[in-house]
Design an enzyme around this catalytic site. Structure first.
Site, PDB file in Angstrom:
ATOM      1  N   ASP A  57       1.509  10.223   3.580  1.00 28.34           N
ATOM      2  CA  ASP A  57       2.230  11.124   4.469  1.00 28.34           C
ATOM      3  C   ASP A  57       1.264  12.155   5.062  1.00 28.34           C
ATOM      4  OD1 ASP A  57       4.369  12.090   5.810  1.00 28.34           O
ATOM      5  OD2 ASP A  57       5.297  13.076   4.101  1.00 28.34           O
ATOM      6  N   CYS A  76      28.846  38.815 -26.599  1.00 26.56           N
ATOM      7  CA  CYS A  76      27.661  38.855 -25.730  1.00 26.56           C
ATOM      8  C   CYS A  76      28.108  38.882 -24.262  1.00 26.56           C
ATOM      9  CB  CYS A  76      26.790  37.637 -25.985  1.00 26.56           C
ATOM     10  SG  CYS A  76      25.393  37.525 -24.860  1.00 26.56           S
ATOM     11  N   TYR A 109      -6.937   2.346   6.113  1.00 24.89           N
ATOM     12  CA  TYR A 109      -6.298   1.118   5.657  1.00 24.89           C
ATOM     13  C   TYR A 109      -6.231   0.054   6.746  1.00 24.89           C
ATOM     14  CZ  TYR A 109      -2.797   4.138   7.732  1.00 24.89           C
ATOM     15  OH  TYR A 109      -2.156   5.005   8.562  1.00 24.89           O
ATOM     16  N   CYS A 142      21.971  40.303 -24.727  1.00 24.00           N
ATOM     17  CA  CYS A 142      22.557  41.367 -25.541  1.00 24.00           C
ATOM     18  C   CYS A 142      21.609  41.860 -26.619  1.00 24.00           C
ATOM     19  CB  CYS A 142      23.868  40.897 -26.159  1.00 24.00           C
ATOM     20  SG  CYS A 142      23.650  39.613 -27.405  1.00 24.00           S
ATOM     21  N   GLU A 178       0.849  -1.201   0.000  1.00 25.38           N
ATOM     22  CA  GLU A 178       0.000   0.000   0.000  1.00 25.38           C
ATOM     23  C   GLU A 178       0.876   1.239   0.000  1.00 25.38           C
ATOM     24  OE1 GLU A 178      -2.084  -0.135   3.703  1.00 25.38           O
ATOM     25  OE2 GLU A 178      -2.875  -2.134   3.300  1.00 25.38           O
ATOM     26  N   CYS A 192      18.487  37.545 -28.182  1.00 23.61           N
ATOM     27  CA  CYS A 192      19.214  37.107 -26.999  1.00 23.61           C
ATOM     28  C   CYS A 192      18.775  37.960 -25.808  1.00 23.61           C
ATOM     29  CB  CYS A 192      20.717  37.252 -27.230  1.00 23.61           C
ATOM     30  SG  CYS A 192      21.675  37.069 -25.704  1.00 23.61           S
ATOM     31  N   CYS A 210      23.013  32.384 -28.910  1.00 26.89           N
ATOM     32  CA  CYS A 210      23.281  33.770 -29.275  1.00 26.89           C
ATOM     33  C   CYS A 210      24.552  33.771 -30.110  1.00 26.89           C
ATOM     34  CB  CYS A 210      23.476  34.590 -27.997  1.00 26.89           C
ATOM     35  SG  CYS A 210      24.233  36.188 -28.304  1.00 26.89           S
ATOM     36  N   LYS A 238       2.353   4.550   1.519  1.00 30.78           N
ATOM     37  CA  LYS A 238       2.491   5.090   2.871  1.00 30.78           C
ATOM     38  C   LYS A 238       2.130   6.563   2.785  1.00 30.78           C
ATOM     39  CE  LYS A 238       5.355   4.942   6.952  1.00 30.78           C
ATOM     40  NZ  LYS A 238       5.209   6.312   7.422  1.00 30.78           N
ATOM     41  N   LYS A 286      10.632   3.070   2.926  1.00 28.00           N
ATOM     42  CA  LYS A 286      10.607   4.520   2.713  1.00 28.00           C
ATOM     43  C   LYS A 286      11.439   4.926   1.516  1.00 28.00           C
ATOM     44  CE  LYS A 286       9.227   6.489   7.024  1.00 28.00           C
ATOM     45  NZ  LYS A 286       9.474   7.515   8.011  1.00 28.00           N
TER      46      LYS A 286
HETATM   47  P1  AMP Z   1       6.078   5.842  11.264  1.00 30.77           P
HETATM   48  O1  AMP Z   1       5.304   7.038  11.734  1.00 30.77           O
HETATM   49  O2  AMP Z   1       7.196   6.180  10.317  1.00 30.77           O
HETATM   50  O3  AMP Z   1       6.451   4.918  12.382  1.00 30.77           O
HETATM   51  O4  AMP Z   1       5.097   5.004  10.345  1.00 30.77           O
HETATM   52  C1  AMP Z   1       3.892   4.506  10.858  1.00 30.77           C
HETATM   53  C2  AMP Z   1       2.761   5.356  10.414  1.00 30.77           C
HETATM   54  O5  AMP Z   1       2.631   5.308   9.015  1.00 30.77           O
HETATM   55  C3  AMP Z   1       1.469   4.860  10.902  1.00 30.77           C
HETATM   56  O6  AMP Z   1       1.219   5.275  12.194  1.00 30.77           O
HETATM   57  C4  AMP Z   1       0.509   5.502   9.944  1.00 30.77           C
HETATM   58  O7  AMP Z   1       0.154   6.793  10.412  1.00 30.77           O
HETATM   59  C5  AMP Z   1       1.335   5.756   8.700  1.00 30.77           C
HETATM   60  N1  AMP Z   1       0.802   5.096   7.505  1.00 30.77           N
HETATM   61  C6  AMP Z   1       0.619   5.707   6.319  1.00 30.77           C
HETATM   62  N2  AMP Z   1       0.131   4.879   5.398  1.00 30.77           N
HETATM   63  C7  AMP Z   1      -0.020   3.673   6.008  1.00 30.77           C
HETATM   64  C8  AMP Z   1      -0.518   2.404   5.577  1.00 30.77           C
HETATM   65  N3  AMP Z   1      -0.915   2.200   4.312  1.00 30.77           N
HETATM   66  N4  AMP Z   1      -0.539   1.415   6.475  1.00 30.77           N
HETATM   67  C9  AMP Z   1      -0.106   1.612   7.747  1.00 30.77           C
HETATM   68  N5  AMP Z   1       0.360   2.783   8.207  1.00 30.77           N
HETATM   69  C10 AMP Z   1       0.410   3.811   7.351  1.00 30.77           C
HETATM   70 ZN    ZN Z   2      23.761  37.480 -26.437  1.00 26.78          ZN
END
Ligand code: AMP
Ligand code: ZN
Length: 677
Positions: free
Chosen positions: A118, A437, A228, A417, A114, A414, A432, A116, A316
């Site tokens: 952010d 120039c 998820y 110049c 899946e 250009c 140019c 991850k 990561k």
């Molecule tokens: P970390 O904060 O680096 O320890 O990573 C864990 C965190 O990743 C979890 O607490 C979730 O908030 C986040 N996370 C994001 N996407 C997922 C996913 N698909 N499955 C599980 N955790 C996820």
């Molecule tokens: Zn020039």
């Protein structure tokens, strides 16, 4: 209308509005117009105004709350919200797989991959299908009750839908709140206009929003959610992660659009690359992928460590890509007269620094990628080089943009110049034609004086521009006849700094041959090639006399470069400049080979430098380390002996720690440098 009729109308309005919300915010395929939606919403509001006793917290009208809270209540999680172990390489993923298989002898193991996401971790509770509680992860055991804030997020259903089966009596789901990238940009733009501080990235914007005690503010933030995982469920069981993802979706909960059930770890690895390729097109930022054992029965057997489950791991990405808005394209004139398009970007954090410009290479490249002013683009930094625009996020393109036309952009002249430009068919570039120039001259003087050239301290852009502009310098050799009086008469130059520059120029006469070769700016000859050439020719004269064949016999010198070198020295103007340099007493010989350093802490060591050092520039420290016998490389691997980490070190530092590579900070570096050799 009778009360009973009104009440059933009210219920059907609530259900309809939630359904259209879902279609709009989760499925992105609305079935009714905004007007029709508003009409339903207004009708519900009217009914609720007449019957306030019928207003329930899961009504769509209650998404935006009333008074701000004094503080958040604490919520104890029914089951701890764990973090995940991190990996950064495919090998570590394979090691994870080996550990899993060892704990599950003879069993068939499949994985789900899946994105991850952010964002910020959240937990949301549904009782009898109604959203009753939303919380942050907090310390994993206890979080903040942010129910009011989460309710404002339109992609979060206030009620679960029955989907195929029944709605579970109790369900606690886990996922992320995030700010879609385009919403984030718009929010920052608004804030900038209003003179408010802008958020550094979508995750910070999300975290900041969820911390608001006034949910009316949160309601204005473009937040979204994705789920998820299941914390606790009653009235429903899931046998696999795959079933969790499908099941949540059936209940009307948003789940990741892209995930894969993989037969083995090699499949996971392939898919993680696929996901990475999709990165720019996702609604959310991702910082990698999460790999989970599919079978939940196997989860039980694998169990947890104190901090993280043994059945899942995060892979990561090292953060060397970012998305940002290309504000405009400017055209610069390089030292060989080539017109180079440059992307002026909305500043963005990338690999530990803030980037506001990136190279676009040339017009053809821009056409091929169809990069336009106003586009949202993906930029990338590989190693220490200048960032480049790699692609356009097509889904974010605005309607008024036009394909880029370089000649039209500069009105056929250009930009430095005003002279005529022509298209060089061989190098797909506009250039140019004017040898005089000023932009070309400026760039070649800057290059000559640069850190990897003659390394003349104090001869920077501002000074060079003036020297060229006032006609004091017509070629690089003129630098050596400048006087303190001439330089101190320039803007922003005192007597002292003028004399420093003149001294630095004079000192540069003694530089090694490779620096001189590099500083001449022979097309295609970079620092590495210059070093190679000087290893093979003792003097500049010998190099100048070499034929193409002789040059090509040198490893790493190809036919194109060989031809460029020959052409360069055959050019009458270049010969004049070299003669002038010779007359000015510039060293044209290779200096005595440096002794191979075999003692001292860095002798024979492979070293990587990352982050910002306060006392050395990157080039300086690289040079010093080489002199101490170190091999300086770009990326951390198991072969790295030591990493020198300045401030704001990022993924390289993490990787070094992971691999057990020795890490030195700047003070330790100085200590090592002063030891022995
Ligand atoms: P970390 O904060 O680096 O320890 O990573 C864990 C965190 O990743 C979890 O607490 C979730 O908030 C986040 N996370 C994001 N996407 C997922 C996913 N698909 N499955 C599980 N955790 C996820
Ligand atoms: Zn020039």
């Amino acid at each position: 209308m009778a009360d009973a009729d009104e009440q059933s109308r009210l219920e059907s309005l609530k259900a309809a509005i939630e359904r259209h919300n879902h279609l709009y915010y989760v499925e992105a395929r609305p079935e009714i117009s905004d007007r029709e939606y508003d009409r339903l919403y207004d009708e519900l509001k009217r009914l609720e105004a007449v019957h306030p006793e019928w207003v329930t917290p899961d009504s769509p009208t209650q998404r935006v709350g009333g008074q701000p809270l004094k503080q958040f209540a604490s919520v104890r999680h029914l089951k701890p919200m764990m973090s995940l172990d991190n990996t950064y390489s495919f090998d570590e993923l394979r090691e994870f797989d080996a550990r899993v298989r060892k704990l599950l002898p003879g069993e068939n193991v499949r994985y789900v991959l899946e994105p991850k996401v952010d964002g910020c971790s959240i937990s949301v509770r549904y009782e009898q299908g109604r959203m009753t509680l939303g919380a942050t992860r907090g310390d994993g055991a206890t979080g903040d009750d942010i129910t009011a804030n989460l309710r404002t997020i339109r992609s979060l259903p206030l009620r679960l839908t029955a989907g195929m089966g029944r709605v579970p009596e109790f369900l606690e789901v886990r996922g992320e709140a995030y700010m879609p990238v385009d919403g984030f940009r718009a929010l920052n733009e608004q804030r900038a206009l209003a003179g408010e501080e802008v958020f550094a990235n979508p995750r910070n914007a999300t975290a900041g929003s969820l911390k608001q005690l006034d949910s009316r503010i949160v309601a204005k933030r473009p937040l979204a959610v994705v789920f998820y995982a299941v914390g606790v469920a009653e009235g429903v069981t899931f046998e696999s992660q795959e079933a969790v993802l499908r099941g949540l979706r059936n209940l009307g909960l948003p789940t990741p659009a892209n995930w894969w059930l993989c037969g083995d770890m090699e499949d996971v690895i392939r898919r993680s690359e696929e996901l990475r390729g999709l990165e720019a097109s996702l609604a959310y930022e991702i910082d990698g992928a999460v790999v989970k054992v599919n079978n939940l029965g196997q989860w039980q057997k694998l169990g947890m460590t104190a901090k993280a489950p043994r059945f899942a791991i995060a892979y990561k990405y090292s953060h060397e890509q970012a998305q940002t808005v290309l504000r405009s394209i400017t055209v610069q004139v390089g030292r060989t007269g080539v017109l180079t398009p440059v992307a002026e970007l909305e500043p963005v954090a990338l690999a530990g620094s803030t980037v506001s410009r990136a190279t676009l290479h040339n017009e053809e490249e821009i056409r091929r990628k169809d990069i336009r002013e106003g586009d949202t683009v993906v930029i990338e930094k590989a190693g220490e080089v200048i960032p480049a625009v790699v692609s356009v996020v097509q889904s974010r393109r605005q309607s008024h943009t036009r394909p880029f036309d370089l000649a039209g952009h500069v009105h056929g002249k250009c930009p430095a110049c005003g002279g005529p430009i022509h298209r060089d068919p061989e190098f797909v570039a506009w250039r140019c034609d004017n040898i005089a120039c000023p932009a070309q001259l400026r760039r070649s003087v800057e290059h000559f004086a640069g850190r990897q050239g003659m390394d003349i301290e104090g001869l920077g852009e501002v000074l060079v521009t003036q020297l060229v502009h006032r006609g004091l310098v017509h070629d690089v050799a003129d630098l050596y006849s400048l006087t303190v009086e001439q330089v101190s008469a320039l803007d922003r130059m005192g007597e002292k700094s003028a004399s420093n520059v003149i001294t630095a120029i004079a000192e540069s006469r003694k530089q090694d041959l490779w620096r001189l070769i590099h500083s001449l700016g022979i097309p295609h000859v970079g620092e590495g090639a210059a070093r190679k050439l000087s290893e093979n020719f003792e003097t500049l004269d010998l190099l100048a006399a070499a034929g193409a064949e002789e040059l090509q016999r040198i490893p790493d010198i190809g036919p194109v470069m060989a031809a460029q070198v020959v052409d360069f020295f055959a050019n009458g103007r270049n010969q004049q400049v070299i003669a002038k340099l010779k007359a000015a007493g510039v060293n044209l010989r290779r200096l005595e080979d440096l002794q191979v350093v075999s003692v001292g802490p860095f002798a024979g060591k492979t070293v990587v430098v990352t982050g910002t050092l306060s006392r050395y520039s990157r080039d300086q420290i690289h040079e010093i380390l080489r002199q101490k016998g170190a091999k300086v490389t770009d990326s951390v691997s198991k072969k790295t002996h030591c990493l020198i980490a300045g401030t704001e070190a990022g993924s390289k530092l993490e990787k070094a720690r992971k691999l057990g590579v020795a890490v030195l900070d700047e003070d330790q570096l100085d200590q090592w440098l002063s030891e022995g050799a």
